[in-house]
Design a protein around this motif. Sequence first.
Motif, PDB file in Angstrom:
ATOM      1  N   GLN A  34       0.834  -1.193   0.000  1.00  0.00           N
ATOM      2  CA  GLN A  34       0.000   0.000   0.000  1.00  0.00           C
ATOM      3  C   GLN A  34       0.868   1.242   0.000  1.00  0.00           C
ATOM      4  N   SER A  37      -0.269   7.296   1.518  1.00  0.00           N
ATOM      5  CA  SER A  37      -1.556   7.996   1.653  1.00  0.00           C
ATOM      6  C   SER A  37      -2.694   7.025   1.954  1.00  0.00           C
ATOM      7  N   GLU A  38      -2.636   5.819   1.403  1.00  0.00           N
ATOM      8  CA  GLU A  38      -3.667   4.815   1.686  1.00  0.00           C
ATOM      9  C   GLU A  38      -3.635   4.429   3.160  1.00  0.00           C
ATOM     10  N   THR A  40      -2.428   6.196   5.719  1.00  0.00           N
ATOM     11  CA  THR A  40      -2.883   7.285   6.601  1.00  0.00           C
ATOM     12  C   THR A  40      -4.395   7.380   6.596  1.00  0.00           C
ATOM     13  N   GLU A  41      -4.998   7.213   5.439  1.00  0.00           N
ATOM     14  CA  GLU A  41      -6.451   7.327   5.337  1.00  0.00           C
ATOM     15  C   GLU A  41      -7.170   6.160   6.011  1.00  0.00           C
ATOM     16  N   ILE A  42      -6.722   4.948   5.751  1.00  0.00           N
ATOM     17  CA  ILE A  42      -7.397   3.768   6.282  1.00  0.00           C
ATOM     18  C   ILE A  42      -7.226   3.654   7.796  1.00  0.00           C
ATOM     19  N   GLY A  44      -6.041   6.121   9.894  1.00  0.00           N
ATOM     20  CA  GLY A  44      -6.384   7.345  10.614  1.00  0.00           C
ATOM     21  C   GLY A  44      -5.251   7.830  11.499  1.00  0.00           C
ATOM     22  N   SER A  46      -1.535  10.158  11.836  1.00  0.00           N
ATOM     23  CA  SER A  46      -0.879  11.335  11.255  1.00  0.00           C
ATOM     24  C   SER A  46       0.292  10.890  10.378  1.00  0.00           C
TER      25      SER A  46
END
Length: 109
Positions: A34, A37-38, A40-42, A44, A46
């Motif tokens: 992955q 950015s994937e 960090t988004e998944i 949650g 920083s």
Amino acid sequence: MDTSIICPRFETAISLLSQRWTGLIIYQLLSGSQRFSELTEIIGISGRLLSERLKSLEAQGLITRTVYPETPVRIEYALTEKGRSLQPVMDEIQNWSQVWIDPTEKSNE
């Protein structure tokens, strides 16, 4: 076996896996490589903290970082063989949590 003394290898393993977010990062990467950015988004988390954890996991030999020379540059993280060997451990923690953890109960953090 003397159960009053904790095995140093066990203590090191628990210390590594108990670092905040580390278990979730490993669990997420079990599904395949992955991008930053994937993750960090998944998860949650920083960006700064994720970067710290990824560097630590890479230093431990649990993940690899692959840079693709594209525009923009693409970087993917994946588990190594050592990291993938945690699959049964993570599966058992998942199974245990389904039986014993109340999803409405808050963590003590």
